[in-house]
Motif scaffolding. Structure first.
Motif: not given
Length: 292
Positions: A183-209
């Motif tokens: 029941n998390a609200t999930v976003t998948i980011a990748h090499s084509r993600t625009a403004n990656l830092a903005e997306v990751t900075k919104d995360a309560d849980i950040l998984v780097a893979a």
């Protein structure tokens, strides 16, 4: 704030001790031990270390190891034949093809030859389909290990914003599905993600893979976030020595996050623990079938 360390190494030892007790109990009842077969091709030094670690872990918990080592020029047909034999071997409950393989081999084709119920890595389309449908089944080892870490440290997932950086079938996609299942609200980011830092900075849980050394920097992390580093990258220090680092700039982020996994000693040991657990689960199903 200094982040609390999410110690995957100690949790993996705890899981292996539990498995050791469960297996010794089964053997004491006159049942066979579970069996894991790892197929390795060529002489990749990192793969050789991983296979040795898996063999040692098998021995530690009381599992039989049926590892097979093939030369770098082994053919697709040779490996498919080996898998077919292991599929039929009642002593073998889990089968794993150690990656990476030499370029002339089709790793996906080999994976499809493994019986889904013996898919120790949890990557067969049948098992991934069960994950999508939120049905019980063998789960991909590294993502399952991440979920066990979150559970062990009582980290609340429901309702939280989770961002997964990386979309591989090995980690990114399955961990996103597992977080969604909780029941998390999930976003998948990748090499084509625009403004990656903005997306990751919104995360309560950040998984780097992503497999890029220290790609996640301090300005990409929300204060108080839970940071899970799945990456294992070997870099060379200024002294010319080899060093293992993750996808996260650990030194910079440990003073920002609330929880963080180290590299090494975080997610890595949990992957092997989940591999053994998957094999044991397959063993339980197999022995129940024999009894019935």
């Amino acid at each position: 704030m200094v982040a609390k360390i999410l110690d995957g190494k100690s949790l993996a030892q705890k899981i292996q001790t539990k498995l050791q007790n469960q297996i010794s109990e089964k053997v004491a009842q006159g049942k066979r031990a579970p069996g894991l077969a790892v197929l390795m091709v060529g002489d990749n030094p990192a793969s050789a270390v991983y296979v040795r670690n898996k063999e040692k872990s098998c021995q530690k918990v009381g599992m039989e190891s049926f590892s097979r080592h093939f030369s770098a020029d082994a053919t697709q047909e040779e490996l498919e034949e080996a898998i077919a034999q292991l599929n039929q071997d009642e002593r073998v409950d889990g089968i794993l093809v150690q990656l990476p393989l030499p370029s002339h081999l089709d790793s996906v084709g080999l994976l499809l030859k493994i019986l889904p119920e013996k898919d120790a890595d949890g990557l067969h389309p049948y098992n991934l389909g069960k994950l999508v449908r939120q049905e019980k089944g063998l789960r991909s080892c590294t993502p399952a290990g991440v979920m066990e870490i979150l559970k062990e440290y009582n980290i609340d997932i429901a309702g939280k914003k989770a961002v997964v950086v990386g979309r591989s079938i090995l980690v990114g996609k399955p961990i996103a599905l597992m977080l969604l299942e909780e029941n998390a609200t999930v976003t998948i980011a990748h090499s084509r993600t625009a403004n990656l830092a903005e997306v990751t900075k919104d995360a309560d849980i950040l998984v780097a893979a992503v497999g890029k050394p220290e790609m996640i920097t301090a300005d990409m992390v929300k204060p108080g976030a839970v940071v899970i580093d799945v990456g294992i990258n070997r870099i060379e220090t200024s002294e010319g020595k080899g060093k293992l680092v993750g996808d996260v700039d650990y030194q910079a982020i440990k003073d920002i996050a609330s929880y963080i996994t180290p590299v090494p000693g975080g997610v890595g040991p949990m992957t092997v623990a989940m591999l053994l657990q998957n094999t044991y689960l397959s063993y339980l199903v197999s022995t129940e079938k024999v009894q019935s």
